[in-house]
Scaffold this motif. Structure first.
Motif, PDB file in Angstrom:
ATOM      1  N   PHE A  75       0.822  -1.212   0.000  1.00  0.00           N
ATOM      2  CA  PHE A  75       0.000   0.000   0.000  1.00  0.00           C
ATOM      3  C   PHE A  75       0.861   1.269   0.000  1.00  0.00           C
ATOM      4  O   PHE A  75       0.600   2.208  -0.763  1.00  0.00           O
ATOM      5  CB  PHE A  75      -0.930  -0.003   1.220  1.00  0.00           C
ATOM      6  N   VAL A  76       1.895   1.296   0.821  1.00  0.00           N
ATOM      7  CA  VAL A  76       2.785   2.466   0.885  1.00  0.00           C
ATOM      8  C   VAL A  76       3.489   2.652  -0.452  1.00  0.00           C
ATOM      9  O   VAL A  76       3.617   3.788  -0.946  1.00  0.00           O
ATOM     10  CB  VAL A  76       3.784   2.333   2.051  1.00  0.00           C
ATOM     11  N   SER A  77       3.936   1.556  -1.066  1.00  0.00           N
ATOM     12  CA  SER A  77       4.559   1.650  -2.393  1.00  0.00           C
ATOM     13  C   SER A  77       3.568   2.203  -3.409  1.00  0.00           C
ATOM     14  O   SER A  77       3.932   3.056  -4.238  1.00  0.00           O
ATOM     15  CB  SER A  77       5.031   0.272  -2.859  1.00  0.00           C
ATOM     16  N   PHE A  78       2.345   1.730  -3.352  1.00  0.00           N
ATOM     17  CA  PHE A  78       1.292   2.209  -4.254  1.00  0.00           C
ATOM     18  C   PHE A  78       1.106   3.717  -4.122  1.00  0.00           C
ATOM     19  O   PHE A  78       1.082   4.440  -5.124  1.00  0.00           O
ATOM     20  CB  PHE A  78      -0.019   1.476  -3.930  1.00  0.00           C
ATOM     21  N   ILE A  79       0.992   4.191  -2.892  1.00  0.00           N
ATOM     22  CA  ILE A  79       0.790   5.625  -2.659  1.00  0.00           C
ATOM     23  C   ILE A  79       1.996   6.424  -3.174  1.00  0.00           C
ATOM     24  O   ILE A  79       1.836   7.402  -3.903  1.00  0.00           O
ATOM     25  CB  ILE A  79       0.550   5.913  -1.161  1.00  0.00           C
ATOM     26  N   GLY A  80       3.187   6.007  -2.811  1.00  0.00           N
ATOM     27  CA  GLY A  80       4.393   6.751  -3.191  1.00  0.00           C
ATOM     28  C   GLY A  80       4.588   6.824  -4.695  1.00  0.00           C
ATOM     29  O   GLY A  80       4.779   7.914  -5.263  1.00  0.00           O
ATOM     30  N   VAL A  81       4.536   5.680  -5.353  1.00  0.00           N
ATOM     31  CA  VAL A  81       4.784   5.648  -6.796  1.00  0.00           C
ATOM     32  C   VAL A  81       3.682   6.391  -7.546  1.00  0.00           C
ATOM     33  O   VAL A  81       3.953   7.172  -8.464  1.00  0.00           O
ATOM     34  CB  VAL A  81       4.914   4.190  -7.298  1.00  0.00           C
ATOM     35  N   ASN A  82       2.432   6.187  -7.154  1.00  0.00           N
ATOM     36  CA  ASN A  82       1.343   6.824  -7.894  1.00  0.00           C
ATOM     37  C   ASN A  82       1.271   8.323  -7.637  1.00  0.00           C
ATOM     38  O   ASN A  82       0.893   9.076  -8.545  1.00  0.00           O
ATOM     39  CB  ASN A  82       0.019   6.123  -7.621  1.00  0.00           C
ATOM     40  N   LEU A  83       1.635   8.769  -6.466  1.00  0.00           N
ATOM     41  CA  LEU A  83       1.732  10.215  -6.255  1.00  0.00           C
ATOM     42  C   LEU A  83       2.809  10.816  -7.156  1.00  0.00           C
ATOM     43  O   LEU A  83       2.618  11.887  -7.751  1.00  0.00           O
ATOM     44  CB  LEU A  83       2.024  10.537  -4.791  1.00  0.00           C
ATOM     45  N   PHE A  84       3.931  10.110  -7.263  1.00  0.00           N
ATOM     46  CA  PHE A  84       4.991  10.564  -8.166  1.00  0.00           C
ATOM     47  C   PHE A  84       4.493  10.610  -9.611  1.00  0.00           C
ATOM     48  O   PHE A  84       4.738  11.579 -10.336  1.00  0.00           O
ATOM     49  CB  PHE A  84       6.217   9.652  -8.048  1.00  0.00           C
ATOM     50  N   ILE A  86       1.400  10.902 -10.723  1.00  0.00           N
ATOM     51  CA  ILE A  86       0.410  11.975 -10.875  1.00  0.00           C
ATOM     52  C   ILE A  86       1.112  13.323 -10.956  1.00  0.00           C
ATOM     53  O   ILE A  86       0.789  14.160 -11.808  1.00  0.00           O
ATOM     54  CB  ILE A  86      -0.626  11.928  -9.736  1.00  0.00           C
ATOM     55  N   LEU A  87       2.084  13.534 -10.103  1.00  0.00           N
ATOM     56  CA  LEU A  87       2.846  14.786 -10.134  1.00  0.00           C
ATOM     57  C   LEU A  87       3.590  14.933 -11.468  1.00  0.00           C
ATOM     58  O   LEU A  87       3.562  16.006 -12.092  1.00  0.00           O
ATOM     59  CB  LEU A  87       3.829  14.816  -8.959  1.00  0.00           C
ATOM     60  N   LEU A  88       4.217  13.858 -11.924  1.00  0.00           N
ATOM     61  CA  LEU A  88       4.903  13.864 -13.204  1.00  0.00           C
ATOM     62  C   LEU A  88       3.930  14.168 -14.342  1.00  0.00           C
ATOM     63  O   LEU A  88       4.230  14.945 -15.252  1.00  0.00           O
ATOM     64  CB  LEU A  88       5.602  12.523 -13.434  1.00  0.00           C
ATOM     65  N   ASN A  89       2.755  13.557 -14.277  1.00  0.00           N
ATOM     66  CA  ASN A  89       1.722  13.793 -15.280  1.00  0.00           C
ATOM     67  C   ASN A  89       1.302  15.263 -15.294  1.00  0.00           C
ATOM     68  O   ASN A  89       1.176  15.870 -16.365  1.00  0.00           O
ATOM     69  CB  ASN A  89       0.531  12.899 -14.996  1.00  0.00           C
ATOM     70  N   LEU A  90       1.086  15.835 -14.123  1.00  0.00           N
ATOM     71  CA  LEU A  90       0.651  17.231 -14.050  1.00  0.00           C
ATOM     72  C   LEU A  90       1.733  18.191 -14.528  1.00  0.00           C
ATOM     73  O   LEU A  90       1.421  19.253 -15.080  1.00  0.00           O
ATOM     74  CB  LEU A  90       0.224  17.568 -12.623  1.00  0.00           C
ATOM     75  N   ILE A  91       2.989  17.826 -14.357  1.00  0.00           N
ATOM     76  CA  ILE A  91       4.093  18.688 -14.801  1.00  0.00           C
ATOM     77  C   ILE A  91       4.311  18.553 -16.309  1.00  0.00           C
ATOM     78  O   ILE A  91       4.464  19.553 -17.017  1.00  0.00           O
ATOM     79  CB  ILE A  91       5.385  18.359 -14.025  1.00  0.00           C
ATOM     80  N   THR A  92       4.328  17.327 -16.824  1.00  0.00           N
ATOM     81  CA  THR A  92       4.691  17.110 -18.231  1.00  0.00           C
ATOM     82  C   THR A  92       3.528  17.303 -19.197  1.00  0.00           C
ATOM     83  O   THR A  92       3.708  17.872 -20.268  1.00  0.00           O
ATOM     84  CB  THR A  92       5.270  15.694 -18.431  1.00  0.00           C
ATOM     85  N   SER A  93       2.360  16.802 -18.878  1.00  0.00           N
ATOM     86  CA  SER A  93       1.228  16.926 -19.811  1.00  0.00           C
ATOM     87  C   SER A  93      -0.077  17.081 -19.026  1.00  0.00           C
ATOM     88  O   SER A  93      -0.854  16.143 -18.906  1.00  0.00           O
ATOM     89  CB  SER A  93       1.158  15.719 -20.739  1.00  0.00           C
ATOM     90  N   TRP A  98      -2.883  10.776 -18.093  1.00  0.00           N
ATOM     91  CA  TRP A  98      -2.493   9.399 -18.353  1.00  0.00           C
ATOM     92  C   TRP A  98      -2.187   8.610 -17.082  1.00  0.00           C
ATOM     93  O   TRP A  98      -2.203   7.381 -17.076  1.00  0.00           O
ATOM     94  CB  TRP A  98      -1.285   9.342 -19.291  1.00  0.00           C
ATOM     95  N   ALA A  99      -1.919   9.294 -15.963  1.00  0.00           N
ATOM     96  CA  ALA A  99      -1.543   8.609 -14.722  1.00  0.00           C
ATOM     97  C   ALA A  99      -2.699   7.790 -14.142  1.00  0.00           C
ATOM     98  O   ALA A  99      -2.479   6.918 -13.299  1.00  0.00           O
ATOM     99  CB  ALA A  99      -1.056   9.616 -13.684  1.00  0.00           C
ATOM    100  N   ILE A 100      -3.901   8.049 -14.631  1.00  0.00           N
ATOM    101  CA  ILE A 100      -5.051   7.304 -14.120  1.00  0.00           C
ATOM    102  C   ILE A 100      -4.945   5.813 -14.445  1.00  0.00           C
ATOM    103  O   ILE A 100      -5.409   4.969 -13.683  1.00  0.00           O
ATOM    104  CB  ILE A 100      -6.380   7.896 -14.651  1.00  0.00           C
ATOM    105  N   PHE A 101      -4.314   5.468 -15.567  1.00  0.00           N
ATOM    106  CA  PHE A 101      -4.227   4.060 -15.975  1.00  0.00           C
ATOM    107  C   PHE A 101      -3.372   3.220 -15.026  1.00  0.00           C
ATOM    108  O   PHE A 101      -3.823   2.154 -14.584  1.00  0.00           O
ATOM    109  CB  PHE A 101      -3.743   3.968 -17.433  1.00  0.00           C
ATOM    110  N   PRO A 102      -2.166   3.659 -14.661  1.00  0.00           N
ATOM    111  CA  PRO A 102      -1.437   2.859 -13.661  1.00  0.00           C
ATOM    112  C   PRO A 102      -2.105   2.891 -12.286  1.00  0.00           C
ATOM    113  O   PRO A 102      -2.056   1.895 -11.551  1.00  0.00           O
ATOM    114  CB  PRO A 102      -0.044   3.474 -13.612  1.00  0.00           C
ATOM    115  N   VAL A 103      -2.740   4.013 -11.948  1.00  0.00           N
ATOM    116  CA  VAL A 103      -3.424   4.086 -10.649  1.00  0.00           C
ATOM    117  C   VAL A 103      -4.548   3.054 -10.594  1.00  0.00           C
ATOM    118  O   VAL A 103      -4.687   2.316  -9.610  1.00  0.00           O
ATOM    119  CB  VAL A 103      -3.966   5.510 -10.387  1.00  0.00           C
TER     120      VAL A 103
END
Length: 136
Positions: A75-84, A86-93, A98-103
Motif C-alpha cells: 500500500f505504501v509503495s502504491f501511494i508513493g509511486v502513484n503520487l509521483f 500523478i505529479l509527473l503527469n501534471l508537470i509534463t502533460s 495518463w496517470a489514471i491508468f497505472p493508478v
C-alpha cells in the motif's frame, strides 16, 4: 438442591474467574480434575489438544501479522509511486491525465491483495497458511 452438568460448569467457571490467583500450577489442575472425577488420561489428552490448539492459534496470528505487514508495504509503495506519477503527469502533460491508468491497474491489484489478506475464512487462506507453515 441439584445441578446439571452445565450449571456446575458455569458455577465453577465463575468461581475460578473470581479467585484471586491469576495462575494455577499443573499440580492444582490435576487436583481439580481428580476432584471432578476426571481421570489423568483424559486430562492429559485434553491438555495436549488444548496446547496444540493454542500453538495453531499463535501460528495463525503470526501468519496474519506477516500478511498484513506485506499488504501495508504494498500500500505504501502504491501511494508513493502513484503520487509521483500523478505529479509527473501534471508537470509534463496536464491536458491529458495518463496517470489514471497505472493508478487504476495497480489499485485493482492492491484491492485483490487486501481482499486476500483480510478474508481469513476461506479455503485460499487455509492453503496459503499451510504453505507458509511448511516453509517455517
Amino acid at each position: 438442591m441439584t445441578y446439571n452438568s452445565e450449571d456446575v460448569q458455569q458455577i465453577l467457571q465463575k468461581a475460578l474467574t473470581r479467585k484471586q490467583e491469576d495462575e494455577f500450577s499443573r499440580e492444582q489442575l490435576v487436583e481439580m480434575a481428580s476432584e471432578l472425577g476426571i481421570s489423568s488420561n483424559i486430562l492429559e489428552t485434553t491438555e495436549q489438544k488444548w496446547l496444540a490448539q493454542q500453538e495453531e492459534e499463535r501460528s495463525q496470528r503470526t501468519f496474519n501479522t506477516f500478511r498484513r505487514r506485506d499488504f501495508w508495504t504494498h500500500f505504501v509503495s502504491f501511494i508513493g509511486v502513484n503520487l509521483f506519477l500523478i505529479l509527473l503527469n501534471l508537470i509534463t502533460s496536464p491536458s491529458y491525465f495518463w496517470a489514471i491508468f497505472p493508478v487504476i491497474g495497480w489499485g485493482l491489484g492492491l484491492f485483490f491483495h487486501w481482499w486476500s489478506v483480510y478474508q481469513i475464512k476461506t479455503e485460499d487462506y487455509e492453503i496459503a497458511f499451510q504453505k507458509w507453515r511448511a516453509q517455517i
